[in-house]
Design a protein around this motif. Structure first.
Motif, short mmCIF file in Angstrom:
data_model
loop_
_atom_site.label_atom_id
_atom_site.label_comp_id
_atom_site.label_asym_id
_atom_site.label_seq_id
_atom_site.Cartn_x
_atom_site.Cartn_y
_atom_site.Cartn_z
N HIS A 119 -38.53 -33.94 -15.37
CA HIS A 119 -38.71 -32.62 -16.15
C HIS A 119 -37.33 -31.86 -15.81
O HIS A 119 -36.72 -31.29 -16.46
N ALA A 120 -37.67 -31.97 -14.76
CA ALA A 120 -36.24 -30.71 -13.62
C ALA A 120 -35.62 -31.07 -13.39
O ALA A 120 -34.29 -30.37 -13.51
N TYR A 121 -34.70 -32.61 -13.69
CA TYR A 121 -33.33 -33.81 -13.35
C TYR A 121 -33.12 -32.81 -15.60
O TYR A 121 -31.87 -32.74 -15.02
N GLN A 146 -29.75 -30.99 -16.16
CA GLN A 146 -28.71 -31.55 -17.10
C GLN A 146 -28.13 -30.68 -18.09
O GLN A 146 -26.85 -30.78 -18.54
N THR A 147 -29.62 -30.32 -18.87
CA THR A 147 -29.52 -29.63 -19.95
C THR A 147 -28.12 -28.25 -19.97
O THR A 147 -27.61 -28.06 -20.48
N GLY A 203 -21.28 -29.03 -25.09
CA GLY A 203 -21.54 -30.24 -25.42
C GLY A 203 -23.59 -29.88 -25.93
O GLY A 203 -23.63 -29.10 -25.92
N THR A 204 -23.98 -31.15 -27.27
CA THR A 204 -24.94 -31.05 -27.22
C THR A 204 -26.28 -31.88 -26.32
O THR A 204 -25.80 -32.97 -26.32
N VAL A 205 -27.13 -31.00 -26.12
CA VAL A 205 -28.25 -31.70 -25.59
C VAL A 205 -29.62 -32.52 -26.96
O VAL A 205 -29.76 -31.63 -27.71
N ALA A 255 -28.30 -30.80 -9.16
CA ALA A 255 -27.13 -30.34 -8.89
C ALA A 255 -26.17 -30.58 -8.97
O ALA A 255 -24.97 -30.68 -9.86
N VAL A 256 -26.67 -32.12 -8.03
CA VAL A 256 -24.82 -32.95 -7.82
C VAL A 256 -24.52 -34.12 -9.42
O VAL A 256 -24.03 -33.75 -9.92
N GLY A 257 -26.52 -34.13 -10.11
CA GLY A 257 -26.02 -35.35 -11.51
C GLY A 257 -25.44 -34.46 -12.49
O GLY A 257 -24.92 -34.45 -13.08
#
Length: 202
Positions: free
Chosen positions: A135-137, A141-142, A150-152, A88-90
């Motif tokens: 994967h969760a991270y 982010q996505t 933005g686009t991932v 959540a922070v990142g």
């Protein structure tokens, strides 16, 4: 139609090209050549810093904004994972970076956290756990990137399998990609980046 692009690369060692022998083998340079081959004039500057985490994005964003930005590539997340930064922070910090770049008129293309379960240093017993955490991270982010406009980059699982099966795609430290690895990543994300530029031009 050709257009002039101020292309800025932000993020960590993957964005900076650690593992390359020459700067021209890094993601930013490879993708710049792809854009130039498509007929665009491109001015590249790399603001990425090896070892950077999402907490370090703000000064990179400020540097990119001072230089002017039409298109930004952000590669971040590996060091967040190794430092146990909460998703959540990142994700929030990444979302803020995308928001600021978008507010300046730039389009933002993000390559999220890699699957660190593929790294040979990770003991086999922990690889599934590390892959799940990665994967969760990346999912957090996505969501943040898309909310910020933005686009991932969508990474094909086949690309990950190639890295898992071929150690030559890693540099001598067995953590960062080799020049061949960077070339493979650039080839995989180039079509989406070109589409991002085409959408901007339209």
């Amino acid at each position: 139609m050709s257009n002039f692009l101020r292309f800025r690369v932000l993020g960590d060692s993957l964005a900076a090209g650690v593992g390359c022998v020459r700067a021209e083998q890094s993601l930013g340079y490879l993708l710049t050549e792809t854009l130039r081959a498509a007929g665009h004039q491109v001015q590249l500057s790399v603001h990425a810093v090896p070892g950077a985490r999402s907490t370090d994005l703000a000064p990179q964003v400020r540097a990119a904004l001072r230089a002017g930005v039409d298109l930004a590539l952000v590669v971040i997340g590996a060091n967040d994972l190794t430092s146990f930064t909460p998703p959540a922070v990142g994700a929030r910090l990444l979302g803020e970076a995308v928001t600021d770049l978008r507010a300046a008129g730039g389009r933002v293309f993000v390559i999220p956290a890699p699957d660190l379960g593929l790294v040979s240093h990770v003991p086999p017993a922990f690889r599934q756990f590390v892959s799940q955490a990665s994967h969760a991270y990346a999912l957090a982010q996505t969501d943040a990137v898309r909310r910020a406009g933005g686009t991932v980059a969508e990474i094909d699982p086949g690309l990950l399998q190639r890295f898992a099966a071929d150690l030559d795609l890693f540099s001598a430290d067995r953590f960062h990609p080799s020049p061949a690895g960077y070339a493979l990543i650039a080839e995989a994300v180039a079509p989406a980046l070109r589409a991002e530029v085409t959408e901007r031009a339209g």
